[in-house]
Design a protein around this motif. Structure first.
Motif, PDB file in Angstrom:
ATOM      1  N   ALA A  13       0.832  -1.206   0.000  1.00 48.57           N
ATOM      2  CA  ALA A  13       0.000   0.000   0.000  1.00 48.57           C
ATOM      3  C   ALA A  13       0.863   1.251   0.000  1.00 48.57           C
ATOM      4  CB  ALA A  13      -0.925  -0.008   1.216  1.00 48.57           C
ATOM      5  N   PHE A  14       1.890   1.267   0.854  1.00 43.62           N
ATOM      6  CA  PHE A  14       2.777   2.436   0.901  1.00 43.62           C
ATOM      7  C   PHE A  14       3.464   2.639  -0.449  1.00 43.62           C
ATOM      8  CE2 PHE A  14       7.138   3.987   1.318  1.00 43.62           C
ATOM      9  CZ  PHE A  14       6.904   5.251   1.832  1.00 43.62           C
ATOM     10  N   ILE A  17       0.998   3.850  -3.189  1.00 43.37           N
ATOM     11  CA  ILE A  17       0.630   5.259  -2.991  1.00 43.37           C
ATOM     12  C   ILE A  17       1.790   6.165  -3.372  1.00 43.37           C
ATOM     13  CG2 ILE A  17       0.066   6.985  -1.235  1.00 43.37           C
ATOM     14  CD1 ILE A  17      -1.506   4.763   0.222  1.00 43.37           C
ATOM     15  N   ALA A  18       3.003   5.780  -2.971  1.00 42.04           N
ATOM     16  CA  ALA A  18       4.185   6.582  -3.305  1.00 42.04           C
ATOM     17  C   ALA A  18       4.404   6.635  -4.809  1.00 42.04           C
ATOM     18  CB  ALA A  18       5.420   5.993  -2.610  1.00 42.04           C
ATOM     19  N   CYS A  20       2.109   6.312  -7.195  1.00 41.06           N
ATOM     20  CA  CYS A  20       1.060   7.168  -7.776  1.00 41.06           C
ATOM     21  C   CYS A  20       1.382   8.642  -7.556  1.00 41.06           C
ATOM     22  CB  CYS A  20      -0.295   6.820  -7.168  1.00 41.06           C
ATOM     23  SG  CYS A  20      -0.931   5.199  -7.653  1.00 41.06           S
ATOM     24  N   TRP A  21       1.870   8.981  -6.372  1.00 44.49           N
ATOM     25  CA  TRP A  21       2.247  10.365  -6.082  1.00 44.49           C
ATOM     26  C   TRP A  21       3.360  10.840  -7.005  1.00 44.49           C
ATOM     27  CZ3 TRP A  21       7.115  11.571  -3.674  1.00 44.49           C
ATOM     28  CH2 TRP A  21       7.296  12.955  -3.446  1.00 44.49           C
ATOM     29  N   TRP A  24       2.012  11.288 -10.566  1.00 43.76           N
ATOM     30  CA  TRP A  24       1.146  12.468 -10.642  1.00 43.76           C
ATOM     31  C   TRP A  24       1.972  13.748 -10.628  1.00 43.76           C
ATOM     32  CZ3 TRP A  24       0.370  16.435  -7.035  1.00 43.76           C
ATOM     33  CH2 TRP A  24      -0.673  17.313  -7.347  1.00 43.76           C
TER      34      TRP A  24
END
Length: 232
Positions: A13-14, A17-18, A20-21, A24
């Motif tokens: 999960a971490f 998310i990292a 995707c950040w 983006w």
């Protein structure tokens, strides 16, 4: 004790998310060629965790196909990291770029072997927090040599360049990659040497769990890059 997916799920999960950040944020600032590789590396790390959970959680017979896919995933971690190092170093080193491309070529050969040979992994045993794998002997040592050499390169190449570079940003970025590499490679090798019966066959899984530290340093490097959007 049965397998617990908590550590793998949290780590995945971490890292997702990292990633995707990073993807983006790179649309508008930062070094695109560096951030793309950081994001892709984070996806590779998350991919292994997801596959390990799928292999081991709530299953009485771990899938050998998914085990091979997990190895396919991590095969690309050292080559992509070496390519990232070659993109960071300025002025650009042709020797380093060629070595990174050669490691990618070897990674492609190893990937083809994993996909084509169903005997690449002969068995999977799921422990409480990690997985142990059975290999096709003695041919697996070819893959092991490729992986160990490229992995050690993730330590020795940044260490050698840091001492010679006069650019602060290059030293900072390579320092993050070096520390991240040390924190997932050395503890894993130490545990495998200390308790070989317990951890030797689980070394790939151990390394990917400890690679959470590598992910943290990749995020730190990405944050610094995005904070200096004018640096490309």
């Amino acid at each position: 004790m049965g397998y617990s997916p908590v550590l793998g799920a949290f780590t995945a999960a971490f890292e997702l998310i990292a990633a995707c950040w990073v993807f983006w944020a790179l649309r508008s600032r930062g070094r695109r060629n560096v951030l793309m590789l950081i994001g892709f590396t984070l996806l590779l790390l998350a991919g292994y965790q997801i596959l390990e959970v799928a292999i081991c959680w709530k299953t009485s017979e771990p899938s050998l196909f998914l085990s091979r896919m997990a190895f396919l995933d991590i095969t690309w971690l050292p080559p992509v990291s070496l390519l990232l190092i070659s993109r960071i170093v300025t002025p650009r080193s042709r020797t380093l770029v060629r070595y990174a491309h050669f490691s990618l070529f070897l990674g492609a050969l190893m990937s083809l072997w994993i996909v084509m040979d169903y005997r690449f992994i002969t068995g999977t045993i799921c422990e409480f927090m990690y997985a142990r794998y059975g290999y096709m002997e003695p041919y697996f040592h070819i893959y092991g040599a490729f992986y160990e050499i490229t992995q050690m390169s993730m330590i020795f190449i940044p260490a050698a360049i840091i001492s010679r570079s006069d650019q602060l940003r290059v030293r900072q970025d390579l320092g993050d990659l070096l520390l991240g590499s040390l924190l997932f490679i050395i503890p894993s090798l130490f545990l495998a040497a200390l308790r070989p019966v317990m951890f030797q066959d689980g070394l790939p899984s151990l390394m990917c769990h400890f690679a959470l530290f590598y992910a943290l340093f990749l995020v730190r490097m990405a944050r610094r890059d995005l904070a200096h959007a004018d640096y490309r």
